[in-house]
Each structure stands twice: as structure tokens, then as C-alpha cells.
Design an enzyme around this catalytic site. Structure first.
Site, PDB file in Angstrom:
ATOM      1  N   SER A   1     -11.264  -1.514  -0.515  1.00  0.00           N
ATOM      2  CA  SER A   1     -10.307  -1.445   0.313  1.00  0.00           C
ATOM      3  C   SER A   1     -10.679  -1.699   1.591  1.00  0.00           C
ATOM      4  O   SER A   1      -9.786  -2.345   2.447  1.00  0.00           O
ATOM      5  CB  SER A   1      -9.536  -0.174   0.226  1.00  0.00           C
ATOM      6  OG  SER A   1      -8.702   0.159  -1.074  1.00  0.00           O
TER       7      SER A   1
ATOM      8  N   HIS B   1      -3.774   5.949   3.147  1.00  0.00           N
ATOM      9  CA  HIS B   1      -4.674   4.866   2.793  1.00  0.00           C
ATOM     10  C   HIS B   1      -4.085   3.745   3.554  1.00  0.00           C
ATOM     11  O   HIS B   1      -4.791   3.078   4.033  1.00  0.00           O
ATOM     12  CB  HIS B   1      -4.689   4.695   1.280  1.00  0.00           C
ATOM     13  CG  HIS B   1      -5.383   3.624   0.905  1.00  0.00           C
ATOM     14  ND1 HIS B   1      -5.054   2.333   0.663  1.00  0.00           N
ATOM     15  CD2 HIS B   1      -6.764   3.474   0.528  1.00  0.00           C
ATOM     16  CE1 HIS B   1      -6.058   1.444   0.377  1.00  0.00           C
ATOM     17  NE2 HIS B   1      -7.190   2.401  -0.138  1.00  0.00           N
TER      18      HIS B   1
ATOM     19  N   ASP C   1       0.733  -1.248   0.027  1.00  0.00           N
ATOM     20  CA  ASP C   1      -0.104   0.095  -0.166  1.00  0.00           C
ATOM     21  C   ASP C   1       0.930   1.322   0.176  1.00  0.00           C
ATOM     22  O   ASP C   1       2.079   1.263  -0.509  1.00  0.00           O
ATOM     23  CB  ASP C   1      -0.967   0.103   1.369  1.00  0.00           C
ATOM     24  CG  ASP C   1      -2.370   0.539   0.944  1.00  0.00           C
ATOM     25  OD1 ASP C   1      -2.449   1.717   0.889  1.00  0.00           O
ATOM     26  OD2 ASP C   1      -3.251  -0.157   0.826  1.00  0.00           O
TER      27      ASP C   1
ATOM     28  N   ASN D   1     -14.271  -0.366  -7.128  1.00  0.00           N
ATOM     29  CA  ASN D   1     -15.390   0.629  -6.697  1.00  0.00           C
ATOM     30  C   ASN D   1     -16.399   1.024  -7.732  1.00  0.00           C
ATOM     31  O   ASN D   1     -16.590   2.192  -7.727  1.00  0.00           O
ATOM     32  CB  ASN D   1     -14.783   1.774  -5.692  1.00  0.00           C
ATOM     33  CG  ASN D   1     -14.131   1.107  -4.588  1.00  0.00           C
ATOM     34  OD1 ASN D   1     -14.374   0.257  -3.911  1.00  0.00           O
ATOM     35  ND2 ASN D   1     -13.163   1.926  -4.356  1.00  0.00           N
TER      36      ASN D   1
END
Length: 375
Positions: free
Chosen positions: A315, A161, A128, A252
């Protein structure tokens, strides 16, 4: 492949002023050619730093001009684009303070399992944007990890994130902060994504390789792309064959029949998102490629500079599943990726508002542990 062809490829990588130069992944049809290229590349030293070695797939990522691609020089290699991937979140907002157990952690019944398992000694790699190492809710949960963008530095998060993902998986600050799904698991941040939440496929391949070599039990992949990549599939397959469980977000876009890669690969556990009503969140991709759904709407977790943010996205759902699998692995060590996936799929609760028997259900930690005990 002769030496002159190899040198042409390397010189192409160094002449970035040329038109139509794109970063591409090169893999060799013959092992001897791969070893010859590796030898020549090593002689260039720092001047060839734009060339990335991808040892686990016997390849390299480098800029190659379009005219060179069309020549006979490329007859002995496989070439594919090295595109950018992005992290899978939609909206987010700052929250002043968070104490206790977030709604998603409650929803999947993780607290009911903590008398039996807290994820102790399970290693979770998070590919990430890095992690905020100073966050009070994460300081007891973090391994060193690696920064693939700046090899000498810690994988500090400059986006937020990755810190949010880490908090849902393993935050552990019972008195003053929040609790994640597996508060005694150890998360290892693998910084492959920049401050914009973007990474090349080659960065992901290197991240997966690091996770395999450092014996991660689980890899959380809360990102994706629309196109198939043979290089990424090879890296995922290598990890799967090494016994590493890969949990990936579906995307998404609200699609009903398609999900993003790498979640679409059968070697991963593909995760969709639900909301507080136990319905599929409107933004979540869905359909037969989804293995399990988990809370992903308005999820509160850790953020940069010791703060908290509420975020939505597949996520966020993926981090719940990674944490749940950490609980299961600490309780039942040694389960293979295929066995873990079977347990997850056999222990889901039906979603509200879905009648079709083939629709995946929502994650349930207690059912997972019971199903795991029967194996």
C-alpha cells in the site's frame, strides 16, 4: 427475462433471513433486461436499498439465495460473488512527531524534481478508508471526494489507512509537518472501505466509476484480493479507456510468482515494495507481474487526529508511485495510461541484489521526468 423473474430476484434481496444468502453481482446478457430490472428496482424505493446499482458495468449487487441461483431464473444473467477486499498494510506503530521529508520520498528523488514540478492541478482519487480532513499536513491538498458508505457525509477516515496514503502522495506542511511526493497535487478521498479496512468489490466498482465521472487523472488502489472478478476488470478497463491511470498494490504475502487483483490486470501499474537497503521487502509479492517497486517498509506518514504513524506494506509503495506519476503528469500533461506505464518501466533503477534482467526496478522520479521529456 420476464417481469416475474425480475421480481423474484428483487424479493430475494429483501428476504435476508433465508439460508445461504450471499451478496452477488448480477449483470444482464440483454440490455433490455438490465433496463427492465432498473425500472422495477426503482419502484421499490427505500425498501430495496440493499440492492446497489452499478451503472458503469450495467449491473447490480444484491443478496441472492443459493436455491434461486440454481433455478432457470438465472439463465439470462451473469452472476459472480461480491467478495470483500482488504487494504494492503502489515504492521504499524504510532510516532510522536514528523517533520520534513520522509525517507521514501527522498529515496525516489522527488525533492530534486520540485523545482520543475510539484503535481499542480493533477487530481488523484484515493479509493480507501477516507481521509482525516482536519490533519494540518493535508488541509491544502484535499478535494471533497465521496463517501460511498454514507452518501450524505464527507469521506472521513475511521481507520487511518487512507490518511496515511494521502500523506505520502500529497502532504504539504513544509514548516511544521511532512512533505509528500507531489505536494501540490489534489487528492480526492473515495471512501469505499469501512473502519476494518474492508470493502465489497461492488464498492470498488462504484468508486472507480466516481473517479472516471469526476475526471481523476490517477486512481490509487492500495488493496487487493486473490480471486479474479469480471466486474472489477470491466470497471478497471472502462477507466483505462477513459484515460485514467490506475496504480495498484501487489499484496503482502511474500509470493514469488503471483500478485493480487486488481494489480494483476494489465490495465494497472502493479507495485511491489522495497526497504531502505533498496531490496525487495520480505513481505512484498514479487515476480514478472510487478511493473515497478517503491519504498514500502517502515514508511512514516499522516494519521488520524493530526498524528503520524509508521506503516509497512505494498500500500505504502503504491502511494509513492501515484505521487510520482502526479509529478510527471503536471510536467507532461496529456500522457495516456499506456504511455505513463511505459515511462515508469523504462526509467527504473536496478534493485540491489537482483541480477535477472526481467526483474522490475525501483521508482526514480528524475529518470521518469527525463524519459517523459523524450517522448
Amino acid at each position: 427475462m420476464d417481469k416475474s423473474t425480475i421480481l423474484r430476484l428483487l424479493h430475494s434481496a429483501l428476504s435476508l433471513g433465508a439460508a445461504n444468502v450471499k451478496r452477488r453481482i448480477v449483470r444482464f446478457r440483454q440490455k433490455a433486461d438490465y433496463e427492465r430490472f432498473l425500472s422495477e428496482w426503482s419502484r421499490f424505493g427505500n425498501s430495496a436499498k440493499l440492492v446497489r446499482h452499478l451503472p458503469s458495468i450495467h449491473g447490480f449487487s444484491l443478496p441472492i439465495a443459493q436455491d434461486l441461483l440454481a433455478s432457470s431464473a438465472c439463465a439470462d444473467i451473469w452472476v459472480e460473488n461480491d467478495p470483500l477486499l482488504t487494504v494492503h498494510n502489515t504492521a504499524f506503530k504510532s510516532v510522536s512527531r514528523e517533520k520534513g521529508i520522509p525517507w521514501g520520498v527522498q529515496e525516489i528523488k522527488a525533492p530534486l524534481a520540485w523545482s520543475m514540478t510539484t503535481g499542480h492541478r493533477v487530481k488523484v482519487g484515493i479509493i480507501d478508508t477516507g481521509v482525516d480532513f482536519s490533519h494540518p499536513d493535508l488541509k491544502h491538498s484535499l478535494g471533497r471526494g465521496i463517501n460511498l458508505l454514507s452518501r450524505g457525509s464527507l469521506p472521513h477516515d475511521d481507520n487511518g489507512h487512507g490518511t496515511h496514503i494521502a500523506g505520502t502522495i500529497a502532504a504539504a506542511n513544509q514548516v511544521h509537518g511532512m512533505i509528500g511526493v507531489a505536494p501540490r497535487a489534489t487528492v480526492y478521498p473515495v471512501k469505499a472501505f469501512d473502519h476494518n479496512g474492508s470493502a465489497f468489490v461492488s464498492d470498488i466498482v462504484l468508486g472507480i466509476d466516481w473517479c472516471v465521472r469526476n475526471k481523476m487523472d490517477i486512481v490509487n488502489m492500495s488493496f487487493g484480493m486473490k480471486t479474479r472478478s469480471k466486474s472489477l476488470l470491466t470497471a478497471v478497463t472502462n477507466a483505462y479507456n477513459a484515460g485514467v491511470i490506475i496504480v495498484a498494490s501487489s499484496g503482502n504475502d511474500g509470493k514469488r510468482k503471483s500478485i493480487d487483483y486488481p494489480a494483476r490486470y494489465p490495465q494497472t501499474i502493479a507495485v511491489g515494495a522495497t526497504n531502505r537497503l533498496r531490496r525487495i521487502a520480505p513481505f512484498s509479492n514479487r515476480g514478472t507481474f510487478i511493473d515497478v517497486y517503491a519504498p514500502g517498509d517502515k514508511i512514516l506518514s499522516s494519521w488520524l487526529r493530526g498524528k503520524y504513524h509508521e506503516m509497512s506494506g505494498t500500500s505504502m509503495a503504491t502511494s509513492h508511485v501515484s505521487g510520482a506519476i502526479a509529478l510527471l503528469l503536471a510536467h507532461r500533461p496529456g500522457l495516456s495510461p499506456a504511455e505513463i506505464k511505459a515511462v515508469v518501466k523504462r526509467s527504473m533503477l536496478p534493485l540491489r541484489g537482483t541480477k535477472a534482467p526481467r526483474v522490475a526496478g525501483e521508482l526514480d522520479v528524475m529518470q521518469m521526468l527525463q524519459t517523459g521529456d523524450r517522448r
